[in-house]
Motif scaffolding. Structure first.
Motif, PDB file in Angstrom:
ATOM      1  N   GLU A  11       0.828  -1.203   0.000  1.00 59.78           N
ATOM      2  CA  GLU A  11       0.000   0.000   0.000  1.00 59.78           C
ATOM      3  C   GLU A  11       0.866   1.259   0.000  1.00 59.78           C
ATOM      4  N   ILE A  12       1.893   1.279   0.859  1.00 61.12           N
ATOM      5  CA  ILE A  12       2.770   2.453   0.922  1.00 61.12           C
ATOM      6  C   ILE A  12       3.592   2.576  -0.358  1.00 61.12           C
ATOM      7  N   SER A  13       3.990   1.458  -0.945  1.00 62.98           N
ATOM      8  CA  SER A  13       4.721   1.505  -2.218  1.00 62.98           C
ATOM      9  C   SER A  13       3.860   2.116  -3.316  1.00 62.98           C
ATOM     10  N   ALA A  14       2.581   1.754  -3.329  1.00 63.54           N
ATOM     11  CA  ALA A  14       1.666   2.329  -4.329  1.00 63.54           C
ATOM     12  C   ALA A  14       1.474   3.828  -4.112  1.00 63.54           C
ATOM     13  N   ILE A  15       1.409   4.248  -2.837  1.00 62.04           N
ATOM     14  CA  ILE A  15       1.268   5.674  -2.523  1.00 62.04           C
ATOM     15  C   ILE A  15       2.514   6.437  -2.986  1.00 62.04           C
ATOM     16  N   CYS A  53       2.573   9.455  -5.663  1.00 67.65           N
ATOM     17  CA  CYS A  53       3.134  10.750  -5.271  1.00 67.65           C
ATOM     18  C   CYS A  53       4.224  11.188  -6.250  1.00 67.65           C
ATOM     19  N   ARG A  54       5.036  10.243  -6.692  1.00 66.56           N
ATOM     20  CA  ARG A  54       6.089  10.583  -7.657  1.00 66.56           C
ATOM     21  C   ARG A  54       5.486  11.084  -8.967  1.00 66.56           C
ATOM     22  N   ARG A  55       4.377  10.477  -9.403  1.00 68.00           N
ATOM     23  CA  ARG A  55       3.716  10.924 -10.635  1.00 68.00           C
ATOM     24  C   ARG A  55       3.163  12.337 -10.478  1.00 68.00           C
ATOM     25  N   ILE A  56       2.557  12.614  -9.338  1.00 63.28           N
ATOM     26  CA  ILE A  56       1.984  13.948  -9.098  1.00 63.28           C
ATOM     27  C   ILE A  56       3.096  15.000  -9.077  1.00 63.28           C
ATOM     28  N   VAL A  57       4.155  14.715  -8.334  1.00 64.04           N
ATOM     29  CA  VAL A  57       5.263  15.676  -8.241  1.00 64.04           C
ATOM     30  C   VAL A  57       5.902  15.869  -9.617  1.00 64.04           C
ATOM     31  N   GLY A  58       6.099  14.783 -10.356  1.00 62.99           N
ATOM     32  CA  GLY A  58       6.683  14.887 -11.691  1.00 62.99           C
ATOM     33  C   GLY A  58       5.838  15.725 -12.628  1.00 62.99           C
ATOM     34  N   TYR A  59       4.524  15.605 -12.521  1.00 59.68           N
ATOM     35  CA  TYR A  59       3.626  16.381 -13.383  1.00 59.68           C
ATOM     36  C   TYR A  59       3.738  17.874 -13.079  1.00 59.68           C
ATOM     37  N   PHE A  60       3.680  18.219 -11.801  1.00 55.32           N
ATOM     38  CA  PHE A  60       3.720  19.632 -11.441  1.00 55.32           C
ATOM     39  C   PHE A  60       5.117  20.230 -11.614  1.00 55.32           C
ATOM     40  N   SER A 112       7.143  19.604 -13.915  1.00 55.60           N
ATOM     41  CA  SER A 112       7.414  19.837 -15.329  1.00 55.60           C
ATOM     42  C   SER A 112       6.490  20.878 -15.949  1.00 55.60           C
ATOM     43  N   SER A 113       5.389  21.213 -15.276  1.00 55.96           N
ATOM     44  CA  SER A 113       4.414  22.115 -15.903  1.00 55.96           C
ATOM     45  C   SER A 113       4.158  23.399 -15.127  1.00 55.96           C
ATOM     46  N   THR A 114       4.531  23.451 -13.865  1.00 56.92           N
ATOM     47  CA  THR A 114       4.269  24.639 -13.053  1.00 56.92           C
ATOM     48  C   THR A 114       5.463  24.931 -12.166  1.00 56.92           C
ATOM     49  N   THR A 115       5.302  25.932 -11.335  1.00 58.93           N
ATOM     50  CA  THR A 115       6.374  26.294 -10.397  1.00 58.93           C
ATOM     51  C   THR A 115       6.028  25.857  -8.976  1.00 58.93           C
ATOM     52  N   ALA A 116       5.202  24.816  -8.822  1.00 61.40           N
ATOM     53  CA  ALA A 116       4.834  24.337  -7.492  1.00 61.40           C
ATOM     54  C   ALA A 116       6.079  23.875  -6.735  1.00 61.40           C
ATOM     55  N   LYS A 117       6.161  24.223  -5.450  1.00 59.03           N
ATOM     56  CA  LYS A 117       7.348  23.909  -4.657  1.00 59.03           C
ATOM     57  C   LYS A 117       7.231  22.521  -4.052  1.00 59.03           C
ATOM     58  N   LEU A 118       7.196  21.527  -4.915  1.00 57.13           N
ATOM     59  CA  LEU A 118       7.132  20.141  -4.484  1.00 57.13           C
ATOM     60  C   LEU A 118       8.529  19.528  -4.543  1.00 57.13           C
ATOM     61  N   VAL A 119       8.713  18.420  -3.831  1.00 64.55           N
ATOM     62  CA  VAL A 119      10.005  17.739  -3.768  1.00 64.55           C
ATOM     63  C   VAL A 119       9.851  16.351  -4.343  1.00 64.55           C
ATOM     64  N   GLN A 120      10.699  16.014  -5.317  1.00 63.73           N
ATOM     65  CA  GLN A 120      10.630  14.700  -5.943  1.00 63.73           C
ATOM     66  C   GLN A 120      11.521  13.718  -5.179  1.00 63.73           C
ATOM     67  N   GLU A 121      11.052  12.496  -5.070  1.00 69.40           N
ATOM     68  CA  GLU A 121      11.830  11.448  -4.426  1.00 69.40           C
ATOM     69  C   GLU A 121      13.003  11.055  -5.323  1.00 69.40           C
ATOM     70  N   VAL A 122      14.177  10.954  -4.729  1.00 67.94           N
ATOM     71  CA  VAL A 122      15.385  10.549  -5.447  1.00 67.94           C
ATOM     72  C   VAL A 122      15.974   9.340  -4.728  1.00 67.94           C
ATOM     73  N   GLU A 123      16.292   8.301  -5.478  1.00 67.03           N
ATOM     74  CA  GLU A 123      16.722   7.041  -4.886  1.00 67.03           C
ATOM     75  C   GLU A 123      17.971   7.198  -4.028  1.00 67.03           C
ATOM     76  N   THR A 124      18.896   8.026  -4.477  1.00 65.16           N
ATOM     77  CA  THR A 124      20.183   8.156  -3.778  1.00 65.16           C
ATOM     78  C   THR A 124      20.238   9.325  -2.800  1.00 65.16           C
ATOM     79  N   ARG A 125      19.159  10.063  -2.686  1.00 65.23           N
ATOM     80  CA  ARG A 125      19.167  11.232  -1.796  1.00 65.23           C
ATOM     81  C   ARG A 125      18.460  10.899  -0.498  1.00 65.23           C
ATOM     82  N   TRP A 126      19.162  11.076   0.596  1.00 66.76           N
ATOM     83  CA  TRP A 126      18.598  10.732   1.886  1.00 66.76           C
ATOM     84  C   TRP A 126      17.377  11.595   2.202  1.00 66.76           C
TER      85      TRP A 126
END
Length: 528
Positions: A240-244, A248-255, A257-271
């Motif tokens: 369930e958490i993996s699906a969430i 969340c990654r899709r939502i952040v990626g969409y915004f 790339s298209s707006t200036t929303a101050k969202l943070v994308q998950e990065v595999e190597t970033r703590w």
């Protein structure tokens, strides 16, 4: 009138007055009496020294400019070719018209000279260290170019923690343990620390661990990396958490790339990037949900139940975020903090704390993290480099341990290490074998049974006295009240080194080990 005075003055007629001259340097008006005396007096008193300095800066001024140029290359990572840029030349012509800019080849030689001078100074400082710890990290670019960084950490003669970058090298060989060990051996030999290294800190990659075994060094894994892996495993353990996370990654990626929303994308190597992504989405869930509802996109907004799970996940992960941030930003002694910090993380996941979490998915993640933390603590508390540094940190001592039994074992080991320091000091200060002493007599009498029991008892008494002395020193130190958690432990040892001279030597050897390999990653980020 001199040639210079003619160049800097002009003759003009004022209406209703006599002829006057105007200084072209300061625009001051002077009376002209058919001679140049007034003009020369004015020029020599106010301008001759200033103008000479501007046109001929002198060796000191030129040296200062050259040093600033080198600093600019080093601090800003500028290419050597920037001195040949048209705009830069115009700027320098305006600021220092009489300074001759070096060519890129000359500038490179200047930077190389600075590098060698700085390196020799650093070597002189490192050579005085009694013991050092090193951190190492390997980075590969998108062009598959690899770089190996090695940093050195030690406590200097003034009991201050110091760090030096030993090297950031282009690594063209296969990333095998043997090749890594060969490069690190060459660096340690060059810097004269081969026999001074107490510990190697790296990430958890198998080749890094194998490299430490190849070098026959104590090895510990970067705690910040370990905590990061714990969180990822705990999240991946829940479908369930993996699906969430995926949504969340899709939502952040969409915004992003298209707006200036101050969202943070998950990065595999970033703590902590997952925690930060959840936190920002939760804080902005109303505007993000409204925007998704009004846009033509197949991305589904997060539901209220999903945000409840995210809220609970944030409660669980907040202490982990604080811990990794604290360890990564620590500029003082940090290796001794690992066991107490993991113990506090485990306390944050006690049963009563988990019971306050509303959603089953988040409770399951918390329980999974708790089991991982217990296993990690049991492993770290068995490592001498970790438990001795904790015991030697006056902030923590025995109360920093997760297990009271482990604290007792650590005290026993500390007494043993302290006794070894005392014995080494006694042996180094005793007369040499060539000096006439009781050694010759003892060698003759060893064959005699008459004194055998006495000699054995005497030797045993000496050993007992060393152990007793070490025990008294350790117990006296441990019986003192702990200093405040935010105090600097090295200031304590600087003040107490005469009171606990043998423990001071151990503190210098063990407290220089960092908790993470972040210093190496900073070196890579700055150099590449």
């Amino acid at each position: 009138m001199s040639r210079r005075s003619i160049r800097v003055t002009g003759l003009q007629k004022k209406p209703g007055s006599s002829w006057e001259v105007k200084c072209l340097l300061c625009l001051r008006e002077l009376v002209y009496n058919n001679n140049t005396s007034t003009m020369l007096r004015h020029y020599r008193s106010l301008h001759v020294n200033v103008e000479a300095t501007q046109e001929n800066p002198g060796p000191d001024k030129n040296a200062d400019i050259a040093e600033l140029l080198v600093n600019m290359v080093v601090e800003d990572s500028q290419p050597f070719s920037f001195v040949e840029g048209t705009g830069f030349k115009k700027l320098f012509e305006a600021l220092a018209p009489n300074y001759v800019l070096p060519t890129r080849k000359t500038l490179k030689a200047m930077v190389d000279k600075r590098y060698q001078e700085t390196k020799e100074k650093a070597k002189a400082v490192v050579s005085k260290a009694q013991a050092v710890s090193i951190t190492s990290d390997l980075w590969t670019s998108i062009n598959t170019e690899s770089f190996l960084a090695v940093t050195c950490h030690f406590i200097d003669e003034s009991t201050s923690l110091q760090s030096v970058v030993l090297g950031v090298q282009h690594f063209t060989e296969a990333h095998s343990a043997v090749n890594l060990a060969s490069t690190k051996t060459a660096l340690m030999t060059e810097w004269g620390i081969r026999d001074k290294v107490t510990c190697l800190v790296t990430d958890g990659a198998p080749n890094m661990g194998a490299c430490a075994r190849e070098l026959h060094l104590r090895h510990t894994t970067c705690v910040a990396h370990s905590l990061n892996l714990m969180v990822r495993k705990a999240m991946e353990n829940s479908l369930e958490i993996s699906a969430i996370r995926s949504n969340c990654r899709r939502i952040v990626g969409y915004f992003k790339s298209s707006t200036t929303a101050k969202l943070v994308q998950e990065v595999e190597t970033r703590w902590n990037s997952t925690y930060l992504m959840f936190q920002r989405l939760y804080d902005l869930h109303e505007p993000v949900g409204a925007a998704l509802a009004g846009l033509r996109t197949d991305i589904q907004p997060l539901s209220a139940d999903t945000f409840t799970i995210i809220k609970d996940c944030l409660k669980v992960l907040e202490p982990f975020n604080q811990a990794t941030t604290e360890l990564s930003e620590e500029k003082r002694v940090s290796g001794s903090k690992v066991i107490p910090l993991l113990s506090m993380l485990h306390c944050s996941l006690e049963e009563e704390e988990i019971g306050m979490i509303q959603t089953a998915e988040s409770r399951e993640m918390a329980q999974f993290l708790r089991r991982q933390l217990r296993d990690k603590l049991n492993n770290i508390q068995s490592m001498s480099i970790m438990y001795l540094s904790t015991l030697l940190d006056p902030r923590f001592k025995k109360i920093g341990f997760f297990s009271p039994n482990q604290a007792v074992d650590a005290e026993t080991r500390l007494i043993s290490e302290c006794a070894a320091i005392i014995r080494h000091h006694q042996s180094s200060s005793s007369p040499s074998p060539s000096t006439p002493s009781t050694s010759a007599t003892q060698s003759v009498e060893q064959g005699s049974k008459l004194w055998h029991r006495f000699d054995a008892t005497s030797q045993q008494t000496g050993t007992t006295n060393v152990t007793a002395g070490a025990t008294m020193e350790v117990q006296a130190y441990l019986s003192e009240p702990n200093i405040l958690r935010k105090s600097d432990p090295l200031k304590y040892w600087e003040q107490q080194k005469a009171v606990y001279p043998n423990l001071y030597k151990l503190a210098v050897a063990f407290l220089c080990t960092p908790a993470s390999s972040v210093p190496c990653e900073r070196a890579l980020a700055h150099k590449i």
